[in-house]
Design an enzyme around this catalytic site. Structure first.
Site, PDB file in Angstrom:
ATOM      1  NE  ARG A  98     -31.723 -17.870 -30.736  1.00  0.00           N
ATOM      2  CZ  ARG A  98     -31.790 -17.878 -32.060  1.00  0.00           C
ATOM      3  NH1 ARG A  98     -32.962 -17.834 -32.669  1.00  0.00           N
ATOM      4  NH2 ARG A  98     -30.686 -17.933 -32.780  1.00  0.00           N
ATOM      5  CG  ASP A 127     -28.720 -18.650 -29.782  1.00  0.00           C
ATOM      6  OD1 ASP A 127     -29.076 -17.751 -28.986  1.00  0.00           O
ATOM      7  OD2 ASP A 127     -28.182 -18.422 -30.873  1.00  0.00           O
ATOM      8  CB  SER A 179     -22.183 -18.714 -37.785  1.00  0.00           C
ATOM      9  OG  SER A 179     -23.360 -18.792 -37.024  1.00  0.00           O
TER      10      SER A 179
HETATM   11  N1  ARG Z   1     -23.075 -14.500 -29.230  1.00  0.00           N
HETATM   12  C1  ARG Z   1     -24.389 -14.023 -29.449  1.00  0.00           C
HETATM   13  C2  ARG Z   1     -25.342 -14.540 -28.425  1.00  0.00           C
HETATM   14  O1  ARG Z   1     -25.009 -15.423 -27.713  1.00  0.00           O
HETATM   15  C3  ARG Z   1     -24.862 -14.285 -30.852  1.00  0.00           C
HETATM   16  C4  ARG Z   1     -25.134 -15.692 -31.240  1.00  0.00           C
HETATM   17  C5  ARG Z   1     -25.578 -15.668 -32.648  1.00  0.00           C
HETATM   18  N2  ARG Z   1     -25.823 -16.925 -33.239  1.00  0.00           N
HETATM   19  C6  ARG Z   1     -25.364 -17.219 -34.469  1.00  0.00           C
HETATM   20  N3  ARG Z   1     -25.752 -18.329 -35.015  1.00  0.00           N
HETATM   21  N4  ARG Z   1     -24.522 -16.460 -35.111  1.00  0.00           N
HETATM   22  O2  ARG Z   1     -26.430 -14.072 -28.291  1.00  0.00           O
END
Ligand code: ARG
Length: 405
Positions: A98, A127, A179
């Site tokens: 990110r 995110d 997801s």
């Molecule tokens: N929980 C993890 C993080 O905060 C993964 C997030 C992944 N995003 C997704 N759209 N599956 O880094």
């Protein structure tokens, strides 16, 4: 509503961010620049298709940017040297990407004179925090828009309806019950049946790795060579960093290595059940740690445990672009000057086990460690050492006993 002329949108080619192009364009009457980062994700149809789709949907410019090398050298390898896993388990693949994507979007915004940036994250995840904190750290004057957090669509079907009504090409793939987000360092999987933390992830929730019980019955041995904390060779052959990680992902996946199933603490205050697959990350982090065990003095090694934990929180919490992260990197780089050497790893049915290590900087001294006749350790110093080492404990126990009796 405030006037916005040009928006740089983090674009993946998926439903949310495709709909976002059109939605933002209509809502603000703004020009949309779609920015798609290639960080080694493997779930893409084709980059050309994503680009074409972006233009068809109404973007004035679509960037398809191959960031793999920068991602590895400037983000993943720093994480390797720091030895980070969030809450001791998650190697932070999604979290590490990110700040890089944000930085690139800010560069593009400056180049095109855009006044806003946008992302497709929901209001519940980490995110959104990582993007927005990074944007503000790098260019506080940019406005930030999070369409998914505010738009009118309540379900995926409503988005699909909107897409159809506006001739937005929707890829006809069957909707995944999960997801997912992936890049070179791993894949993150959530939602669906995984929301029940008691439910074992079904076979279809894993995308990269062979189930350990179905992995080859023969172990495979590999040797990874590190230079100043960075993996540079596999079985004696030098690879460029991106290729090395891709190779290790393949080999590890074959042996079912790198699965993580955990309940984690999100920054936004909730616990969530997530699974991850990160074969290369698991192998490299494990090997790196064992090389540090060999080459770092005890005090530095133990001090670094605390640094690793702090560093993993910084990454998870979206604080990559912060002075503390840079300061920690300076400390870590100093420690890594001696983290050069070879580590032998055995891959077998879900496990990556270090079975050998050697280095010119090894602080393991056979003459001091051995129990045979070559021993040069001075046994007679032990008695005095133990007396003084235990003195404070002896005194405190005596004092407490005498007061309490
Ligand atoms: N929980 C993890 C993080 O905060 C993964 C997030 C992944 N995003 C997704 N759209 N599956 O880094």
């Amino acid at each position: 509503m405030e006037k916005i002329n040009k928006i740089v949108l983090a674009y993946s080619g998926g439903l949310d961010t495709s709909v976002a192009i059109k939605w933002l364009k209509d809502k603000y009457g703004a020009e949309i620049i779609a920015y798609c980062a290639n960080v080694g994700q493997e779930d893409v149809e084709s980059w050309d298709q994503i680009e074409e789709k972006g233009y068809k949907t109404g973007a004035s410019k679509v960037y398809i940017d191959n960031l793999q090398e920068e991602f590895v050298n400037e983000y993943i390898f720093k994480a390797v040297k720091a030895g980070v896993k969030y809450e001791g388990k998650y190697p932070l693949a999604t979290a590490l990407s990110r700040p890089l994507i944000s930085k690139k979007m800010v560069d593009i915004a400056r180049k095109h004179g855009a006044d806003a940036v946008a992302h497709g994250c929901t209001g519940k995840g980490n995110d959104q925090v990582r993007f927005e904190v990074s944007f503000r750290a790098l260019e506080p004057d940019l406005k930030i828009i999070a369409p998914v957090r505010v738009w009118e669509f309540k379900t995926r079907n409503e988005e699909i309806e909107y897409a159809k009504a506006h001739n937005i090409p929707v890829t006809a793939t069957k909707e995944s019950p999960y997801s997912i987000d992936s890049n070179l360092w791993g894949i993150s999987i959530e939602c669906g049946v995984l929301e029940d933390p008691w439910c074992e992830p079904p076979a279809d929730a894993y995308f990269w790795t062979t189930a350990p019980e179905e992995a080859p019955a023969e172990p495979e041995y590999i040797t990874i060579s590190f230079e100043e904390g960075i993996p540079v060779k596999l079985d004696g052959v030098a690879h460029n960093p991106v290729e090395l990680i891709k190779k290790l992902n393949k080999i590890g996946a074959k042996h079912g290595v790198g699965r993580v199933d955990m309940v984690e603490n999100r920054l936004v205050g909730i616990k969530s059940r997530e699974i991850y697959e990160a074969p290369a990350a698991t192998i490299i982090l494990e090997a790196h740690q064992h090389l540090e065990d060999l080459n770092l003095d005890r005090e530095t090694l133990h001090f670094k445990y605390g640094i690793s934990q702090k560093y993993s929180e910084l990454v998870y919490y979206g604080l990559w672009h912060s002075p503390l992260r840079e300061a920690l990197d300076a400390f870590i780089d100093e420690t890594q000057k001696v983290v050069t050497g070879d580590v032998r790893v055995k891959l077998y049915r879900g496990k990556a086990t270090v079975v050998g290590r050697k280095s010119p900087y090894s602080q393991y001294q056979i003459k001091l460690a051995t129990y045979d006749e070559d021993d040069i350790f001075d046994h007679s110093s032990a008695e005095g050492f133990i007396k003084l080492w235990g003195l404070p404990t002896q005194v405190s126990n005596q004092v407490i006993k005498s007061v309490r009796k």
